[in-house]
Design a protein around this motif. Structure first.
Motif, PDB file in Angstrom:
ATOM      1  N   UNK A  13      29.931  52.975  34.960  1.00  0.00           N
ATOM      2  CA  UNK A  13      31.316  52.347  35.734  1.00  0.00           C
ATOM      3  C   UNK A  13      31.577  53.000  36.839  1.00  0.00           C
ATOM      4  N   UNK A  14      30.963  54.469  36.988  1.00  0.00           N
ATOM      5  CA  UNK A  14      31.327  55.096  38.308  1.00  0.00           C
ATOM      6  C   UNK A  14      30.498  54.680  39.496  1.00  0.00           C
ATOM      7  N   UNK A  15      29.484  53.542  39.224  1.00  0.00           N
ATOM      8  CA  UNK A  15      28.948  52.985  40.319  1.00  0.00           C
ATOM      9  C   UNK A  15      29.426  51.866  40.768  1.00  0.00           C
ATOM     10  N   UNK A  16      30.790  51.328  40.319  1.00  0.00           N
ATOM     11  CA  UNK A  16      31.367  50.218  41.095  1.00  0.00           C
ATOM     12  C   UNK A  16      32.623  50.575  40.847  1.00  0.00           C
ATOM     13  N   UNK A  17      33.328  49.514  41.586  1.00  0.00           N
ATOM     14  CA  UNK A  17      34.788  49.855  41.706  1.00  0.00           C
ATOM     15  C   UNK A  17      35.457  49.359  40.455  1.00  0.00           C
ATOM     16  N   UNK A  18      36.859  49.877  40.436  1.00  0.00           N
ATOM     17  CA  UNK A  18      37.390  49.410  39.154  1.00  0.00           C
ATOM     18  C   UNK A  18      37.840  48.191  39.068  1.00  0.00           C
ATOM     19  N   UNK A  19      37.914  47.033  40.135  1.00  0.00           N
ATOM     20  CA  UNK A  19      38.035  45.797  39.986  1.00  0.00           C
ATOM     21  C   UNK A  19      36.669  45.119  39.481  1.00  0.00           C
ATOM     22  N   UNK A  20      35.498  45.812  40.193  1.00  0.00           N
ATOM     23  CA  UNK A  20      34.480  45.000  39.669  1.00  0.00           C
ATOM     24  C   UNK A  20      33.912  45.366  38.196  1.00  0.00           C
ATOM     25  N   UNK A  21      34.202  46.474  37.921  1.00  0.00           N
ATOM     26  CA  UNK A  21      33.990  46.870  36.439  1.00  0.00           C
ATOM     27  C   UNK A  21      35.047  45.988  35.521  1.00  0.00           C
ATOM     28  N   UNK A  22      36.165  45.853  35.913  1.00  0.00           N
ATOM     29  CA  UNK A  22      36.924  44.889  34.965  1.00  0.00           C
ATOM     30  C   UNK A  22      36.506  43.511  35.029  1.00  0.00           C
ATOM     31  N   UNK A  23      35.777  43.110  36.039  1.00  0.00           N
ATOM     32  CA  UNK A  23      35.695  41.661  36.198  1.00  0.00           C
ATOM     33  C   UNK A  23      34.264  41.539  35.304  1.00  0.00           C
ATOM     34  N   UNK A  24      33.345  42.609  35.379  1.00  0.00           N
ATOM     35  CA  UNK A  24      32.437  42.386  34.549  1.00  0.00           C
ATOM     36  C   UNK A  24      32.393  42.498  33.074  1.00  0.00           C
ATOM     37  N   UNK A  73      22.486  40.976  31.243  1.00  0.00           N
ATOM     38  CA  UNK A  73      22.920  39.489  31.566  1.00  0.00           C
ATOM     39  C   UNK A  73      24.210  39.395  32.469  1.00  0.00           C
ATOM     40  N   UNK A  74      25.122  40.175  32.162  1.00  0.00           N
ATOM     41  CA  UNK A  74      26.400  40.023  32.607  1.00  0.00           C
ATOM     42  C   UNK A  74      26.228  40.265  34.220  1.00  0.00           C
ATOM     43  N   UNK A  75      25.311  41.118  34.569  1.00  0.00           N
ATOM     44  CA  UNK A  75      25.104  41.766  36.197  1.00  0.00           C
ATOM     45  C   UNK A  75      24.514  40.332  36.781  1.00  0.00           C
ATOM     46  N   UNK A  76      23.281  40.185  36.338  1.00  0.00           N
ATOM     47  CA  UNK A  76      22.823  38.861  36.633  1.00  0.00           C
ATOM     48  C   UNK A  76      23.472  37.825  36.857  1.00  0.00           C
ATOM     49  N   UNK A  77      24.295  37.482  35.761  1.00  0.00           N
ATOM     50  CA  UNK A  77      24.896  35.926  36.157  1.00  0.00           C
ATOM     51  C   UNK A  77      25.957  36.138  37.176  1.00  0.00           C
ATOM     52  N   UNK A  78      26.401  37.353  37.821  1.00  0.00           N
ATOM     53  CA  UNK A  78      27.293  37.421  38.740  1.00  0.00           C
ATOM     54  C   UNK A  78      26.216  37.682  40.020  1.00  0.00           C
ATOM     55  N   UNK A  79      25.449  36.588  40.537  1.00  0.00           N
ATOM     56  CA  UNK A  79      24.258  36.581  41.287  1.00  0.00           C
ATOM     57  C   UNK A  79      24.502  37.531  42.567  1.00  0.00           C
ATOM     58  N   UNK A  80      25.465  36.662  42.975  1.00  0.00           N
ATOM     59  CA  UNK A  80      25.720  36.976  44.723  1.00  0.00           C
ATOM     60  C   UNK A  80      26.215  38.691  44.492  1.00  0.00           C
ATOM     61  N   UNK A  81      27.088  39.172  43.656  1.00  0.00           N
ATOM     62  CA  UNK A  81      27.511  40.374  43.610  1.00  0.00           C
ATOM     63  C   UNK A  81      26.344  41.221  43.235  1.00  0.00           C
ATOM     64  N   UNK A  82      25.601  40.872  42.162  1.00  0.00           N
ATOM     65  CA  UNK A  82      24.476  41.505  41.774  1.00  0.00           C
ATOM     66  C   UNK A  82      23.444  41.786  42.993  1.00  0.00           C
TER      67      UNK A  82
END
Length: 145
Positions: A13-24, A73-82
């Motif tokens: 979780x520390x590798x991303x922002x709080x908003x990104x983690x919440x989205x994922x 899979x969740x990461x990969x499905x957010x293709x642009x973000x990932x």
């Protein structure tokens, strides 16, 4: 006087922002019908796994457990973000190449060791390597049960 060094551990979780983690985590919970708290644990471990794979170049020899795979899979499905996250973290895209047939307790133990060696907190219950994961209540993948 003896001084004991404290090894700092980090989370996926520390590798991303709080908003990104919440989205994922929210997506993972909805997409895979998981409780939100479980989805957060899954995404945390997936981020740590992919970070170790990308930063070590050992992705071909590592695999997620069945429980952590929905997080990847969740990461990969957010293709642009990932794709952007991979570029920022490693300078290249870490591909998901399914190899679920290679999941063994030995491999999961090896993967957990690599994640832990990189300084990440490991949720053993999601990797099937927790001490209480024995038949008939096995919580891991593959032939360990």
């Amino acid at each position: 006087m003896t001084i004991t060094a404290v090894t700092a551990t980090r989370t996926g979780q520390s590798l991303v922002t709080k908003a990104e983690f919440s989205m994922l985590a929210t997506f993972c919970a909805d997409e895979y019908s998981l409780e939100r708290s479980v989805a957060a644990r899954v995404v945390d471990q997936a981020l740590a796994l992919v970070h170790v794979m990308g930063s070590t170049g050992e992705g071909a020899t590592m695999a997620p457990s069945q429980q952590v795979d929905p997080g990847w899979h969740t990461l990969v499905l957010h293709t642009d973000w990932y794709a952007n996250w991979c570029a920022e973290q490693f300078g290249y895209f870490v591909h998901h190449q399914p190899n679920s047939k290679t999941r063994t307790r030995g491999l999961m133990t090896d993967v957990v060791g690599k994640i832990r060696a990189a300084g990440f907190v490991v949720d053993e219950r999601l990797w099937g390597t927790a001490a209480e994961c024995n038949a008939p209540a096995c919580c891991g993948d593959g032939p360990c049960c």
